[in-house]
Write an enzyme that holds these catalytic residues in place. Sequence first.
Site, short mmCIF file in Angstrom:
data_model
loop_
_atom_site.label_atom_id
_atom_site.label_comp_id
_atom_site.label_asym_id
_atom_site.label_seq_id
_atom_site.Cartn_x
_atom_site.Cartn_y
_atom_site.Cartn_z
CE LYS A 173 -8.53 10.32 -1.60
NZ LYS A 173 -7.34 10.88 -0.89
CD GLU A 176 -4.53 11.34 2.68
OE1 GLU A 176 -4.96 11.33 1.51
OE2 GLU A 176 -4.06 10.33 3.24
CB SER A 226 2.20 3.23 -2.09
OG SER A 226 0.96 3.05 -1.45
CB CYS A 281 6.42 7.08 -9.97
SG CYS A 281 5.94 7.84 -11.53
P1 NAD Z 1 -0.45 6.42 -1.19
O1 NAD Z 1 -0.65 5.07 -1.78
O2 NAD Z 1 -0.17 6.51 0.26
O3 NAD Z 1 -1.75 7.35 -1.45
C1 NAD Z 1 -2.30 7.49 -2.73
C2 NAD Z 1 -3.81 7.74 -2.59
O4 NAD Z 1 -4.43 6.61 -1.98
C3 NAD Z 1 -4.15 8.95 -1.73
O5 NAD Z 1 -5.18 9.66 -2.33
C4 NAD Z 1 -4.58 8.32 -0.40
O6 NAD Z 1 -5.57 9.09 0.26
C5 NAD Z 1 -5.15 6.97 -0.82
N1 NAD Z 1 -4.93 5.91 0.18
C6 NAD Z 1 -3.86 5.79 1.02
N2 NAD Z 1 -3.98 4.68 1.77
C7 NAD Z 1 -5.13 4.08 1.38
C8 NAD Z 1 -5.80 2.89 1.79
N3 NAD Z 1 -5.29 2.08 2.74
N4 NAD Z 1 -6.96 2.56 1.20
C9 NAD Z 1 -7.48 3.35 0.24
N5 NAD Z 1 -6.90 4.50 -0.18
C10 NAD Z 1 -5.74 4.87 0.37
O7 NAD Z 1 0.71 7.13 -2.05
P2 NAD Z 1 1.49 8.50 -1.75
O8 NAD Z 1 2.39 8.32 -0.59
O9 NAD Z 1 0.53 9.63 -1.77
O10 NAD Z 1 2.36 8.63 -3.09
C11 NAD Z 1 3.63 8.05 -3.27
C12 NAD Z 1 3.55 6.73 -4.00
O11 NAD Z 1 2.92 6.91 -5.28
C13 NAD Z 1 4.94 6.17 -4.31
O12 NAD Z 1 4.91 4.78 -4.06
C14 NAD Z 1 5.12 6.45 -5.80
O13 NAD Z 1 6.01 5.57 -6.46
C15 NAD Z 1 3.72 6.29 -6.29
N6 NAD Z 1 3.53 6.95 -7.56
C16 NAD Z 1 3.44 6.18 -8.68
C17 NAD Z 1 3.30 6.78 -9.93
C18 NAD Z 1 3.21 5.93 -11.17
O14 NAD Z 1 2.95 6.47 -12.24
N7 NAD Z 1 3.44 4.64 -11.11
C19 NAD Z 1 3.24 8.17 -10.03
C20 NAD Z 1 3.33 8.93 -8.87
C21 NAD Z 1 3.48 8.31 -7.63
#
Ligand code: NAD
Length: 489
Positions: A173, A176, A226, A281
Amino acid sequence: MLKNYINGKWKDSYEKQAIKANNPATQKVIAEIPFGEKNVKDVNEAVNCAYNAYLEWRDVPVMKRVQVLYRLKSLMEENLDILAETITNECGKTKSESYGELQRAIENIEVACGTPMLIQGDFIEDIASGIDEMMIRQPLGVTACITPFNFPSMIVFWFLPYAIATGNAMVIKPSEKVPLTMIKIFELIDQLDLPDGLVSLVHGGKHSVDALIEHPLVKAISFVGSTPVAKYIYSKGTQNGKRVQAQGGAKNPVVLMPDCDVEMTSKIVADSVYGCAGQRCLAASVIITVDDNKRKLKDSLYDIVKSRKTGYGWNDEIDMGPVITNESKKRIEELIQVGINEGGKAILDGRNTKIMGFESGNFINPTIIEDVNLKKEIINTEIFGPVMSLISMKTLDDAIDFINNSNYGNMACVFTESGSNARKFRNKVYAGNIGVNIGVAAPMAQFPFSGWKDSFFGDLHGQGKHAIEFFTQTKVVIERWPNTWSRKF
Ligand code: NAD
């Protein structure tokens, strides 16, 4: 409206409501993503088909399973240009950043091609007289991968090649906000000799994710995103009895010791903070100068950062693209204001940036905020944008204490010519990735990827041997064969 890829075919979603994704440099709508309650039906169908495919795939010898990965590597290399352009147009990265992330994805395929060696178990003959004992590794079944927006291709490859090489099925998944790169990759997956349904693509947001976490046939979840969502997925997934690895957010500090090489350090630090517009990240975020080197580093950093060129990423001369969405731009600009209100000085302020020909793009120029109090929001909140907080401390020990008191633990770096300072830093800092004279300490595919503290929830990380362990369960077999103990040789 985008289609899902389920049971080896492109298929309309049951969900008819859609949200739009935009090119962050132009705001042009680039995709309509099925997004709502009926995504659950798509997920359930994908998981059920994946289970049937897994039952067939788990019996394919591992040497044959990795042949599919060799083919996928070749297909990705043949399609590098279109994949890279798609990444830039949906995520905003510069050309070299888009090619760079694809290279990292391919390196993971290469390492996973070593699965025939990596999956080997243990065997002891005559653990007791006439009794042999072995430990074998078997696949888990259906696995799920949920990814963030900032690396539309690479992050899936921290998991996917290892999952299928070890005999599992996977439902993916993507975010989006960036669904198109995965569609292009699935056009390549469609050309592989895999059982229908073994690898599926489902779109959507929370409904799709919750359906994956709740489905009894999903045995493992690999999540990257996140921290609040990572925590939620880890707790809900483990409550439902699944194996979960959930990588979260970060706030990465970089310590500049008085003996560091000023020019080289400034260049590397600027790349670390502003690469991918700070949406990495492993992006450096808090830069700490130690002792009396602040003045010279500040001037050098200022000159290098000011000379970076922001714009549409596919143009060759550009150093930094836009941030992902208009909401993101607003959030980052508000945080810059918070930093100023908290007493910081914006020695470079990237707000209100307009790029000629791309006036509606989500651009923010590189920003440096100096002298913020350590307890303040700007120092402790993940900004995920092109903003550097520049602070100073008296000693390396003060810097290490500050780093270890932070909630996050993804990456920390030190720049120094002193072996003993470097060693102390490596040894004492609570973070999953340490850089010594390196600005983005991103582990190669052979090494485990992810952090500590609120940057990671789980035990086994992505990539390399950890991924092989994550996607397999061990079984111990003890055998006694009567004929061999009845006769003397
Ligand atoms: P996000 O958490 O908003 O979304 C990530 C995924 O989770 C998406 O596929 C989204 O559809 C889904 N999602 C969002 N809200 C949700 C919910 N309430 N319930 C279930 N699923 C949900 O993250 P983002 O904004 O797409 O990405 C940025 C974040 O990712 C930053 O915090 C960054 O630090 C982190 N990140 C971490 C790493 C790592 O290796 N630690 C790598 C890349 C990015």
